[in-house]
Design a protein around this motif. Structure first.
Motif, PDB file in Angstrom:
ATOM      1  N   ARG A 147     -13.059   7.810  -1.862  1.00  0.00           N
ATOM      2  CA  ARG A 147     -12.224   7.081  -2.813  1.00  0.00           C
ATOM      3  C   ARG A 147     -12.534   7.611  -4.203  1.00  0.00           C
ATOM      4  NH1 ARG A 147     -17.056   5.428  -3.528  1.00  0.00           N
ATOM      5  NH2 ARG A 147     -17.794   3.455  -4.353  1.00  0.00           N
ATOM      6  N   ASP A 148     -11.568   7.378  -5.117  1.00  0.00           N
ATOM      7  CA  ASP A 148     -11.819   7.790  -6.490  1.00  0.00           C
ATOM      8  C   ASP A 148     -11.904   6.558  -7.393  1.00  0.00           C
ATOM      9  OD1 ASP A 148      -8.393   8.983  -6.995  1.00  0.00           O
ATOM     10  OD2 ASP A 148      -9.199   6.944  -7.056  1.00  0.00           O
ATOM     11  N   SER A 149     -12.178   6.782  -8.643  1.00  0.00           N
ATOM     12  CA  SER A 149     -12.399   5.672  -9.572  1.00  0.00           C
ATOM     13  C   SER A 149     -11.128   4.884  -9.865  1.00  0.00           C
ATOM     14  CB  SER A 149     -12.992   6.201 -10.884  1.00  0.00           C
ATOM     15  OG  SER A 149     -12.121   7.152 -11.468  1.00  0.00           O
ATOM     16  N   ALA A 150      -9.987   5.452  -9.558  1.00  0.00           N
ATOM     17  CA  ALA A 150      -8.718   4.751  -9.786  1.00  0.00           C
ATOM     18  C   ALA A 150      -8.337   3.842  -8.624  1.00  0.00           C
ATOM     19  CB  ALA A 150      -7.604   5.766 -10.033  1.00  0.00           C
ATOM     20  N   GLY A 151      -9.143   3.864  -7.571  1.00  0.00           N
ATOM     21  CA  GLY A 151      -8.869   2.979  -6.444  1.00  0.00           C
ATOM     22  C   GLY A 151      -8.053   3.605  -5.334  1.00  0.00           C
ATOM     23  N   THR A 152      -7.832   4.908  -5.377  1.00  0.00           N
ATOM     24  CA  THR A 152      -7.125   5.594  -4.307  1.00  0.00           C
ATOM     25  C   THR A 152      -8.126   6.064  -3.257  1.00  0.00           C
ATOM     26  OG1 THR A 152      -5.374   6.342  -5.796  1.00  0.00           O
ATOM     27  CG2 THR A 152      -5.630   7.537  -3.725  1.00  0.00           C
ATOM     28  N   ALA A 153      -7.779   5.849  -2.007  1.00  0.00           N
ATOM     29  CA  ALA A 153      -8.620   6.309  -0.904  1.00  0.00           C
ATOM     30  C   ALA A 153      -7.967   7.524  -0.253  1.00  0.00           C
ATOM     31  CB  ALA A 153      -8.808   5.203   0.117  1.00  0.00           C
ATOM     32  N   TYR A 154      -8.815   8.422   0.242  1.00  0.00           N
ATOM     33  CA  TYR A 154      -8.335   9.663   0.848  1.00  0.00           C
ATOM     34  C   TYR A 154      -8.944   9.836   2.231  1.00  0.00           C
ATOM     35  CZ  TYR A 154      -7.276  10.641  -4.043  1.00  0.00           C
ATOM     36  OH  TYR A 154      -6.799  10.558  -5.326  1.00  0.00           O
ATOM     37  N   LEU A 155      -8.158  10.400   3.133  1.00  0.00           N
ATOM     38  CA  LEU A 155      -8.668  10.776   4.453  1.00  0.00           C
ATOM     39  C   LEU A 155      -8.406  12.259   4.630  1.00  0.00           C
ATOM     40  CD1 LEU A 155      -9.971   9.726   7.086  1.00  0.00           C
ATOM     41  CD2 LEU A 155      -7.655   9.604   8.038  1.00  0.00           C
ATOM     42  N   SER A 175      -3.501   9.983   1.588  1.00  0.00           N
ATOM     43  CA  SER A 175      -3.976   9.140   0.499  1.00  0.00           C
ATOM     44  C   SER A 175      -3.355   7.757   0.607  1.00  0.00           C
ATOM     45  CB  SER A 175      -3.664   9.766  -0.866  1.00  0.00           C
ATOM     46  OG  SER A 175      -2.271   9.793  -1.087  1.00  0.00           O
ATOM     47  N   CYS A 176      -4.048   6.781   0.041  1.00  0.00           N
ATOM     48  CA  CYS A 176      -3.598   5.390   0.123  1.00  0.00           C
ATOM     49  C   CYS A 176      -4.076   4.660  -1.113  1.00  0.00           C
ATOM     50  CB  CYS A 176      -4.174   4.736   1.374  1.00  0.00           C
ATOM     51  SG  CYS A 176      -3.883   2.959   1.507  1.00  0.00           S
ATOM     52  N   ALA A 177      -3.176   3.905  -1.729  1.00  0.00           N
ATOM     53  CA  ALA A 177      -3.561   3.119  -2.900  1.00  0.00           C
ATOM     54  C   ALA A 177      -2.746   1.839  -2.934  1.00  0.00           C
ATOM     55  CB  ALA A 177      -3.341   3.914  -4.188  1.00  0.00           C
ATOM     56  N   PRO A 178      -3.363   0.705  -3.256  1.00  0.00           N
ATOM     57  CA  PRO A 178      -2.587  -0.517  -3.456  1.00  0.00           C
ATOM     58  C   PRO A 178      -1.662  -0.364  -4.666  1.00  0.00           C
ATOM     59  CG  PRO A 178      -4.909  -1.020  -3.135  1.00  0.00           C
ATOM     60  CD  PRO A 178      -4.803   0.454  -3.359  1.00  0.00           C
ATOM     61  N   ALA A 179      -0.455  -0.899  -4.564  1.00  0.00           N
ATOM     62  CA  ALA A 179       0.485  -0.815  -5.675  1.00  0.00           C
ATOM     63  C   ALA A 179       0.055  -1.704  -6.838  1.00  0.00           C
ATOM     64  CB  ALA A 179       1.882  -1.200  -5.220  1.00  0.00           C
ATOM     65  N   GLU A 180      -0.749  -2.724  -6.549  1.00  0.00           N
ATOM     66  CA  GLU A 180      -1.306  -3.593  -7.578  1.00  0.00           C
ATOM     67  C   GLU A 180      -2.726  -3.924  -7.176  1.00  0.00           C
ATOM     68  OE1 GLU A 180       0.916  -7.199  -7.706  1.00  0.00           O
ATOM     69  OE2 GLU A 180       1.186  -7.253  -5.539  1.00  0.00           O
ATOM     70  N   TYR A 181      -3.479  -4.530  -8.124  1.00  0.00           N
ATOM     71  CA  TYR A 181      -4.904  -4.802  -7.875  1.00  0.00           C
ATOM     72  C   TYR A 181      -5.575  -3.527  -7.372  1.00  0.00           C
ATOM     73  CZ  TYR A 181      -2.577  -9.317  -7.528  1.00  0.00           C
ATOM     74  OH  TYR A 181      -1.775 -10.395  -7.747  1.00  0.00           O
ATOM     75  N   THR A 182      -5.273  -2.423  -8.024  1.00  0.00           N
ATOM     76  CA  THR A 182      -5.570  -1.106  -7.477  1.00  0.00           C
ATOM     77  C   THR A 182      -7.045  -0.897  -7.183  1.00  0.00           C
ATOM     78  OG1 THR A 182      -5.596  -0.265  -9.739  1.00  0.00           O
ATOM     79  CG2 THR A 182      -3.558  -0.009  -8.501  1.00  0.00           C
ATOM     80  N   ALA A 183      -7.919  -1.452  -7.977  1.00  0.00           N
ATOM     81  CA  ALA A 183      -9.342  -1.190  -7.777  1.00  0.00           C
ATOM     82  C   ALA A 183     -10.062  -2.393  -7.187  1.00  0.00           C
ATOM     83  CB  ALA A 183      -9.979  -0.782  -9.098  1.00  0.00           C
ATOM     84  N   LEU A 199       0.850  -1.183   0.000  1.00  0.00           N
ATOM     85  CA  LEU A 199       0.000   0.000   0.000  1.00  0.00           C
ATOM     86  C   LEU A 199       0.890   1.239   0.000  1.00  0.00           C
ATOM     87  CD1 LEU A 199      -2.692  -1.002   2.641  1.00  0.00           C
ATOM     88  CD2 LEU A 199      -2.727  -1.330   0.181  1.00  0.00           C
ATOM     89  N   VAL A 200       0.593   2.151  -0.888  1.00  0.00           N
ATOM     90  CA  VAL A 200       1.385   3.372  -1.025  1.00  0.00           C
ATOM     91  C   VAL A 200       0.636   4.510  -0.353  1.00  0.00           C
ATOM     92  CG1 VAL A 200       2.467   4.964  -2.636  1.00  0.00           C
ATOM     93  CG2 VAL A 200       2.325   2.516  -3.192  1.00  0.00           C
ATOM     94  N   GLU A 201       1.238   5.044   0.692  1.00  0.00           N
ATOM     95  CA  GLU A 201       0.641   6.153   1.441  1.00  0.00           C
ATOM     96  C   GLU A 201       1.348   7.452   1.110  1.00  0.00           C
ATOM     97  OE1 GLU A 201       0.512   3.666   5.551  1.00  0.00           O
ATOM     98  OE2 GLU A 201      -0.158   5.740   5.655  1.00  0.00           O
ATOM     99  N   SER A 202       0.603   8.549   1.202  1.00  0.00           N
ATOM    100  CA  SER A 202       1.214   9.866   1.097  1.00  0.00           C
ATOM    101  C   SER A 202       0.399  10.850   1.923  1.00  0.00           C
ATOM    102  CB  SER A 202       1.301  10.328  -0.362  1.00  0.00           C
ATOM    103  OG  SER A 202       0.017  10.476  -0.912  1.00  0.00           O
ATOM    104  N   GLY A 203       0.976  11.994   2.173  1.00  0.00           N
ATOM    105  CA  GLY A 203       0.336  12.991   3.015  1.00  0.00           C
ATOM    106  C   GLY A 203       0.998  12.999   4.375  1.00  0.00           C
ATOM    107  N   GLY A 204       0.329  13.570   5.344  1.00  0.00           N
ATOM    108  CA  GLY A 204       0.913  13.675   6.667  1.00  0.00           C
ATOM    109  C   GLY A 204       1.804  14.893   6.764  1.00  0.00           C
TER     110      GLY A 204
END
Length: 126
Positions: A72-80, A21-29, A4-9
């Motif tokens: 979450r967005d259509s690309a499979g990224t989740a946001y807090l 933000s958080c998104a799986p590096a694979e199987y993204t959606a 899982l790739v996180e960013s922000g903070g």
């Protein structure tokens, strides 16, 4: 394990805002649920919020209701999105994902999530 790739903070003053933000590096959606947990020094890891991918259902801990928004967005990224931050919100925030459609998606127990990000520090101080 799915990475899982996180960013922000970062560091912000009380009352400020940050977005993680958080998104799986694979199987993204393909994830079933994504959650954020946080852990402050000398405290147990606690659930903050989670979102179910299929219908967008959301869960919030009482301590963050009305201040945090998960999406979450259509690309499979989740946001807090975190607003009105308080010093008590300071912690390392961990993104977690579950790919089991029959699993528990509420961010109540870390044991319900098998895949974890590396964590990102959020510091709220003047």
């Amino acid at each position: 394990q799915v990475q899982l790739v996180e960013s922000g903070g970062g560091q912000v003053q009380p009352g400020g805002s940050l977005t993680l933000s958080c998104a799986p590096a694979e199987y993204t959606a393909d994830w079933y649920a994504i959650a954020w947990f946080r852990q402050a020094p000398r405290k147990e890891r606690e659930g903050v919020s989670s979102i179910r991918n299929g219908d967008g259902s959301t869960y919030y801990a009482d301590s963050v209701k009305g201040r945090f928004t998960i999406s979450r967005d259509s690309a499979g990224t989740a946001y807090l999105q975190m607003r009105s931050l308080k010093p008590d919100d300071s912690a390392v925030y961990y993104c977690a994902a579950d790919f089991d459609p029959f699993g528990t998606w509420y961010a109540e127990s870390p044991l319900d999530f098998d895949h974890w990000g590396q964590g990102t520090q959020v510091t709220v101080s003047a």
